[in-house]
Scaffold this active site. Structure first.
Site, PDB file in Angstrom:
ATOM      1  N   GLU A  66       1.262  15.340  35.676  1.00  0.00           N
ATOM      2  CA  GLU A  66       0.835  16.150  34.536  1.00  0.00           C
ATOM      3  C   GLU A  66      -0.644  15.898  34.249  1.00  0.00           C
ATOM      4  O   GLU A  66      -0.993  14.895  33.620  1.00  0.00           O
ATOM      5  CB  GLU A  66       1.631  15.786  33.281  1.00  0.00           C
ATOM      6  CG  GLU A  66       3.094  16.113  33.354  1.00  0.00           C
ATOM      7  CD  GLU A  66       3.718  16.192  31.965  1.00  0.00           C
ATOM      8  OE1 GLU A  66       4.265  17.228  31.625  1.00  0.00           O
ATOM      9  OE2 GLU A  66       3.628  15.207  31.221  1.00  0.00           O
ATOM     10  N   HIS A 119       4.578   8.842  29.899  1.00  0.00           N
ATOM     11  CA  HIS A 119       3.972  10.122  29.529  1.00  0.00           C
ATOM     12  C   HIS A 119       2.546   9.878  29.037  1.00  0.00           C
ATOM     13  O   HIS A 119       2.286   8.884  28.355  1.00  0.00           O
ATOM     14  CB  HIS A 119       4.814  10.808  28.445  1.00  0.00           C
ATOM     15  CG  HIS A 119       4.416  12.235  28.232  1.00  0.00           C
ATOM     16  ND1 HIS A 119       3.288  12.575  27.528  1.00  0.00           N
ATOM     17  CD2 HIS A 119       4.970  13.396  28.668  1.00  0.00           C
ATOM     18  CE1 HIS A 119       3.186  13.907  27.526  1.00  0.00           C
ATOM     19  NE2 HIS A 119       4.185  14.422  28.205  1.00  0.00           N
TER      20      HIS A 119
HETATM   21  P1  PGA Z   1       3.522  21.372  27.756  1.00  0.00           P
HETATM   22  O1  PGA Z   1       3.988  19.844  27.724  1.00  0.00           O
HETATM   23  O2  PGA Z   1       4.541  22.137  28.544  1.00  0.00           O
HETATM   24  O3  PGA Z   1       3.491  21.784  26.313  1.00  0.00           O
HETATM   25  O4  PGA Z   1       2.177  21.397  28.391  1.00  0.00           O
HETATM   26  C1  PGA Z   1       4.392  19.221  28.895  1.00  0.00           C
HETATM   27  C2  PGA Z   1       4.594  17.745  28.687  1.00  0.00           C
HETATM   28  O5  PGA Z   1       3.747  17.110  28.068  1.00  0.00           O
HETATM   29  O6  PGA Z   1       5.594  17.162  29.111  1.00  0.00           O
END
Ligand code: PGA
Length: 215
Positions: free
Chosen positions: A142, A93
């Site tokens: 992401e 992450h």
């Molecule tokens: P968020 O987080 O939905 O608050 O943007 C997503 C994540 O970091 O997994």
């Protein structure tokens, strides 16, 4: 099959976690072709496992897993310790890459360890710059600017990145970054997403139930 993954990050105590799961289970929501994966803080995994044992909807994942297999690594939580408790583990992450200086090499070790103990790693990448090891079967894209900001990346732009990644067709692809009830439909309108990693909108069970029902 679609996946909705709740990443609780460093939130919730035992009582709040139990209330969340009770709320979802008591809603008697039946959704075929959907897996809900909760990724709670480590100490809450076992109590939640007991709670969901009769649920066909909810499964458990961890938010991280150690790069070490076992030994003198105080504070680490290994794949061996988690074996039998979780089905999935988030690895790489962006918050771990930036706050804890995790390298691609370390993340690859996490993937190998998870697999060795029967846990499916879900690799989070920030973009094309991050290495995707061959063993990876699940990838979440992401973009950093979208995480926790309310500024989700538009589906067309996500798909542009997906195409550049040239993933094997067997790899499951998720998007994460400010997914909520107002924007999830725009991703579902294309057939390119196998699911979503949801942070902020996963904390309130009513909000998360709306997402479940939308899929
Ligand atoms: P968020 O987080 O939905 O608050 O943007 C997503 C994540 O970091 O997994």
């Amino acid at each position: 099959m679609k996946y909705l993954i709740a990443n609780w990050k460093a939130n919730k105590n035992l009582e709040e976690a139990v209330q969340w799961v009770d709320f979802i289970l008591n809603s008697n929501t039946q959704v075929s072709q959907l897996k809900v994966v909760i990724c709670p803080p480590f100490p809450l995994i076992y109590p939640l496992k007991e709670k969901i044992k009769n649920s066909s909807l909810i499964e458990l994942g961890s938010q991280d897993i150690s790069a070490f297999e076992s030994g003198n690594y105080t504070g680490e939580v290994t794949a061996k310790s988690l074996q039998g408790l979780i089905r999935y583990a988030l690895v790489g992450h962006s918050e771990r890459r930036s706050n804890f200086k995790e390298s691609d090499q370390m993340i690859q070790k996490k993937i190998i360890n998870a697999k060795k103990y029967g846990i499916e790693p879900i690799l989070c990448i920030r973009g094309e710059q991050d290495v995707i090891p061959d063993e990876t079967r699940m990838v979440v894209y992401e973009p950093v600017y979208s995480i926790g900001t309310g500024n989700n990346e538009q589906p067309a732009k996500v798909i542009e990145t997906l195409e550049k990644l040239k993933l094997d067709s067997s790899v499951t692809f998720f998007y994460g970054g400010s997914v909520n009830i107002n924007n999830i439909g725009s991703y579902l309108a294309t057939s390119r997403f196998d699911g979503f990693l949801v942070g902020t909108a996963s904390l309130d069970p009513a909000e998360f139930l709306d997402l479940i029902r939308k899929i």
